[in-house]
Design a protein around this motif. Sequence first.
Motif, PDB file in Angstrom:
ATOM      1  N   ILE A  14       0.844  -1.201   0.000  1.00 26.84           N
ATOM      2  CA  ILE A  14       0.000   0.000   0.000  1.00 26.84           C
ATOM      3  C   ILE A  14       0.878   1.249   0.000  1.00 26.84           C
ATOM      4  CG2 ILE A  14      -1.673   1.328   1.354  1.00 26.84           C
ATOM      5  CD1 ILE A  14      -2.868  -1.475   2.163  1.00 26.84           C
ATOM      6  N   PHE A  15       1.940   1.236   0.813  1.00 28.72           N
ATOM      7  CA  PHE A  15       2.870   2.360   0.840  1.00 28.72           C
ATOM      8  C   PHE A  15       3.519   2.556  -0.529  1.00 28.72           C
ATOM      9  CE2 PHE A  15       7.114   4.126   1.386  1.00 28.72           C
ATOM     10  CZ  PHE A  15       6.839   5.282   2.096  1.00 28.72           C
ATOM     11  N   ALA A  16       3.993   1.466  -1.121  1.00 26.74           N
ATOM     12  CA  ALA A  16       4.630   1.555  -2.445  1.00 26.74           C
ATOM     13  C   ALA A  16       3.636   2.068  -3.486  1.00 26.74           C
ATOM     14  CB  ALA A  16       5.174   0.196  -2.867  1.00 26.74           C
ATOM     15  N   GLY A  59      -2.147  -5.144  -1.931  1.00 23.66           N
ATOM     16  CA  GLY A  59      -1.871  -4.963  -0.508  1.00 23.66           C
ATOM     17  C   GLY A  59      -3.140  -5.010   0.324  1.00 23.66           C
ATOM     18  N   ALA A  60      -4.158  -4.312  -0.120  1.00 18.07           N
ATOM     19  CA  ALA A  60      -5.434  -4.328   0.605  1.00 18.07           C
ATOM     20  C   ALA A  60      -6.067  -5.713   0.586  1.00 18.07           C
ATOM     21  CB  ALA A  60      -6.387  -3.296   0.003  1.00 18.07           C
ATOM     22  N   ARG A  70      -4.027 -17.195  -0.320  1.00 13.63           N
ATOM     23  CA  ARG A  70      -3.111 -18.038  -1.091  1.00 13.63           C
ATOM     24  C   ARG A  70      -3.107 -17.612  -2.564  1.00 13.63           C
ATOM     25  NH1 ARG A  70      -1.161 -23.273   0.354  1.00 13.63           N
ATOM     26  NH2 ARG A  70      -0.211 -24.268  -1.447  1.00 13.63           N
ATOM     27  N   ARG A  71      -4.290 -17.391  -3.099  1.00 12.61           N
ATOM     28  CA  ARG A  71      -4.416 -16.945  -4.493  1.00 12.61           C
ATOM     29  C   ARG A  71      -3.795 -15.554  -4.668  1.00 12.61           C
ATOM     30  NH1 ARG A  71      -8.564 -18.924  -7.618  1.00 12.61           N
ATOM     31  NH2 ARG A  71      -9.747 -19.218  -5.708  1.00 12.61           N
ATOM     32  N   ILE A  72      -4.063 -14.666  -3.733  1.00  9.07           N
ATOM     33  CA  ILE A  72      -3.506 -13.315  -3.802  1.00  9.07           C
ATOM     34  C   ILE A  72      -1.985 -13.368  -3.693  1.00  9.07           C
ATOM     35  CG2 ILE A  72      -3.402 -11.067  -2.640  1.00  9.07           C
ATOM     36  CD1 ILE A  72      -6.425 -11.709  -1.852  1.00  9.07           C
ATOM     37  N   GLY A  73      -1.479 -14.248  -2.856  1.00  7.12           N
ATOM     38  CA  GLY A  73      -0.032 -14.413  -2.754  1.00  7.12           C
ATOM     39  C   GLY A  73       0.581 -14.843  -4.074  1.00  7.12           C
TER      40      GLY A  73
END
Length: 126
Positions: A14-16, A59-60, A70-73
């Motif tokens: 989120i920061f990036a 990130g969110a 797992r999928r988001i990873g």
Amino acid sequence: MRTFTRWLLAAAMIFAGLSHLFWARKEFQAQVPDVVTEVLPIDKDGVVVASGAVEMMLGAALVVLPKERRRIGGILAAFFVAIFPGNIAQAVGKRKGFGLDDDRARYLRLLFQPVLVAWAIWATRD
């Protein structure tokens, strides 16, 4: 430990992403390979903004969609692989950005990308 590292990764993304949109926008343009803007109907700033939005969403999602972590990873790991050519372009093209103003620094930065891929995979596994 995985929960902590996942939340840390989410915060970093989120920061990036925010930095893509605001204070580091010009710096990120140094990482956009020229071939991207030659092939796609988008300029470097558009690529930076779009990738920043994707980073914030990923990130969110790490936080708000725990059943899909797992999928988001996997998607995040693929994202890190997809942006790696930009890091290579910055190194090969000797482009300054983020204090990477010599070859050693630019090439050492390339070694960090596999760490991000591993982090995304490890932090999102059960």
